[in-house]
Design an enzyme around this catalytic site. Structure first.
Site, PDB file in Angstrom:
ATOM      1  N   HIS A   1      19.700  33.825  13.227  1.00  0.00           N
ATOM      2  CA  HIS A   1      19.736  35.025  12.395  1.00  0.00           C
ATOM      3  C   HIS A   1      21.146  35.326  11.916  1.00  0.00           C
ATOM      4  O   HIS A   1      21.438  36.445  11.498  1.00  0.00           O
ATOM      5  CB  HIS A   1      19.210  36.228  13.182  1.00  0.00           C
ATOM      6  CG  HIS A   1      17.881  36.016  13.820  1.00  0.00           C
ATOM      7  ND1 HIS A   1      16.759  35.743  13.082  1.00  0.00           N
ATOM      8  CD2 HIS A   1      17.496  36.000  15.122  1.00  0.00           C
ATOM      9  CE1 HIS A   1      15.721  35.590  13.914  1.00  0.00           C
ATOM     10  NE2 HIS A   1      16.141  35.734  15.152  1.00  0.00           N
TER      11      HIS A   1
ATOM     12  N   HIS B   1      11.350  35.746  12.475  1.00  0.00           N
ATOM     13  CA  HIS B   1      11.102  34.406  13.011  1.00  0.00           C
ATOM     14  C   HIS B   1       9.987  33.742  12.224  1.00  0.00           C
ATOM     15  O   HIS B   1       9.374  32.780  12.681  1.00  0.00           O
ATOM     16  CB  HIS B   1      10.701  34.476  14.482  1.00  0.00           C
ATOM     17  CG  HIS B   1      11.614  35.304  15.318  1.00  0.00           C
ATOM     18  ND1 HIS B   1      11.421  36.641  15.516  1.00  0.00           N
ATOM     19  CD2 HIS B   1      12.763  34.971  15.959  1.00  0.00           C
ATOM     20  CE1 HIS B   1      12.406  37.115  16.272  1.00  0.00           C
ATOM     21  NE2 HIS B   1      13.232  36.124  16.554  1.00  0.00           N
TER      22      HIS B   1
END
Lengths: 333, 333
Positions: A57, A219
């Protein structure tokens, strides 16, 4: 799988080595246990802020370590929660004697591992509190989550709570500010194409050429529905309706509007989305007080965008504006 | 084509509308003629800096308008040079009475249109000089270029010349600094996958699953050769050899190392490349003095990376460190 990597198991460590080298004036990296902390060590007398979670991320979270934001960050493997021991290491590295706040995105593994680490750190004499960020309005429960997911609003929690800690607020006060931001921030995203986790070697999900995942998680988790691709304005309308109706945000509110890229989206598209989102605020009588546009909470090279809206007041605006000096956000210094 | 856009002909204008709204404290946008300039207007008595070129490379160039960097930027259509009239408009908007420097990437169309605009602006009383940036060591001539292409080194020219103008250097001195940076900076890139120009609707080139374009240009132009995908370290070795041997950089040199993402590459991969590039500097006895990592000179959502190395001296380092306040680079203020 086409990626600029070496051996798959080395991806996170090699990323951190490059990160430490590029930002040696701001951060340092421990490999065993694995965490990132401020180059100067903990600030004595200041509340320490620690966040973390699966890698992939970036720049979240390590990119937000530095003055005015986090004291330490714990990167797990890609899309995998860090285990308790590195969280304990980061917590101790952030402990300047005034206690430590854990900022945890609401994923089951993260919450459990941060809780375990908090207990272990407490046993060693560090007072730890936690705030669990759950800003994603897309779905109630999800693949890795009981309750709402924590997504891009986490950056705003980290920045504003970090500024509160930097000005000298005590642990209760910093925790209260972080809870307040989490209570007033709402986010939602969508994906046009998936990213590829190095260990998996293939995209996390497949979409048809004219299909998007509306409400996607960071995700690549499923969102609300798969819908046909629409013009950016129509998609922005959908995201903003879901976000604004949730809190709800009302006419007269002042807000920070954050348009976030998922990693593989050109900046031009983020600004096209920002443009329409700001128009919608105008239409609803909501004041655009602060803006943030960038790919700050990504999902590897996923193509997509999320929108985050935070309700501001004078205190939150002042804390947002306060100096910050991290690899990924920098102003006032 | 999956993009977060509305009608294809509106992509650049809508991007600029969002950009203007998000950064209203720093920039303003003119639509007819189309250019971006500082919100406060030209700084009286300061040399004005103007750059521009085709859109699709964001944040270049408009993202670098602001204190300590550019006074105005001229975005053409995607991958298409701006015509002379908006360049004239930007030049006049940047003219604080001390002359204007055009920073032009070496593409045939850009060079011609900036020259024409300089003549027109001169006829209206503005003194204009130009520096043509040609930092790409990959190929001598290319699809849109006689001589070497101007690529990511342009950001360093804009930052350092911008700081020289901000401290009060006159037009000759700012031009000399810009020429000096261009003379000491070298870049080269590679692509794993092409971006898609909205007007074209399909990727600019096709690569096999195990193939990369080595030496690619920022419009997806062919590079030196198509080679098999290798580990990141091996590819970094190739890029660094080409770059370091070109100037050549020598043991004892101090440098700024800039690893740039092409738009669709995760930050983790940029740091993996940075890590190896820094090791190579160590091996050659070259000192890593300053670092920059980010997707600043992009090619829409192209997957790939470029490396830029600038030879520093004390003056260039001080100008690099000087305050800058633009949408895409900000420190010291």
């Amino acid at each position: 799988m086409k990626k600029l990597i070496n051996d798959v198991p080395d991806v996170v460590d090699e990323t951190l080595d490059g990160f430490a080298r590029a930002h040696a004036d701001i951060v340092m990296v421990s490999h065993d246990p694995r965490f990132v902390s401020r180059a100067g060590g903990p600030v004595q007398g200041k509340v320490g802020l620690v966040s973390g979670g699966g890698s992939g991320h970036e720049p979240l979270h390590a990119g937000f370590v530095g003055l005015g934001m986090l004291d330490a960050a714990v990167p797990g493997e890609v899309f995998t929660s860090p285990t308790p021991m590195p969280i304990v290491g980061a917590t101790k590295a952030a402990d300047g004697g005034a206690g430590v706040l854990h900022i945890v995105k609401n994923y089951t593994g993260d919450v459990l591992n941060f809780e375990t680490a908090a207990d272990l750190a407490a046993a060693e004499g560090t007072t730890v509190r936690a705030v669990v960020v759950n800003d994603d309005v897309a779905v109630q429960d999800s693949l890795y989550t009981a309750g709402r997911r924590g997504v891009a609003g986490t950056v705003l929690v980290e920045k504003i709570a970090g500024a509160a800690a930097e000005r000298g607020d005590d642990l209760d006060a910093v925790t209260a500010i972080a809870e307040k931001v989490n209570g007033q921030v709402r986010s939602m995203g969508l994906a046009l194409a998936a990213g590829t986790v190095p260990h998996a070697g293939e995209p996390g999900f497949e979409l048809a050429d004219d299909e998007i995942e509306f409400g996607v998680g960071i995700h690549g988790e499923p969102g609300r529905e798969r819908i046909k691709l629409e013009p950016a304005d129509a998609l922005t309308d959908r995201l903003m309706s879901a976000i604004l109706d949730d809190l709800p945000f009302a006419s007269g509110d002042k807000v920070l509007l954050f348009v976030n890229g998922m990693g593989g989206t050109p900046q031009s598209e983020l600004y096209i989305v920002f443009r329409r989102a700001a128009e919608i605020l105008d239409e609803r009588g909501i004041t655009l007080e602060r803006s943030l546009v960038g790919s700050l909470v990504t999902s590897l090279e996923m193509q997509g965008v999320s929108i985050t809206v935070l309700k501001l007041d004078d205190e939150l605006t002042a804390l947002w504006d306060a100096p910050v000096n991290t690899p990924a956000l920098r102003w006032g210094v």
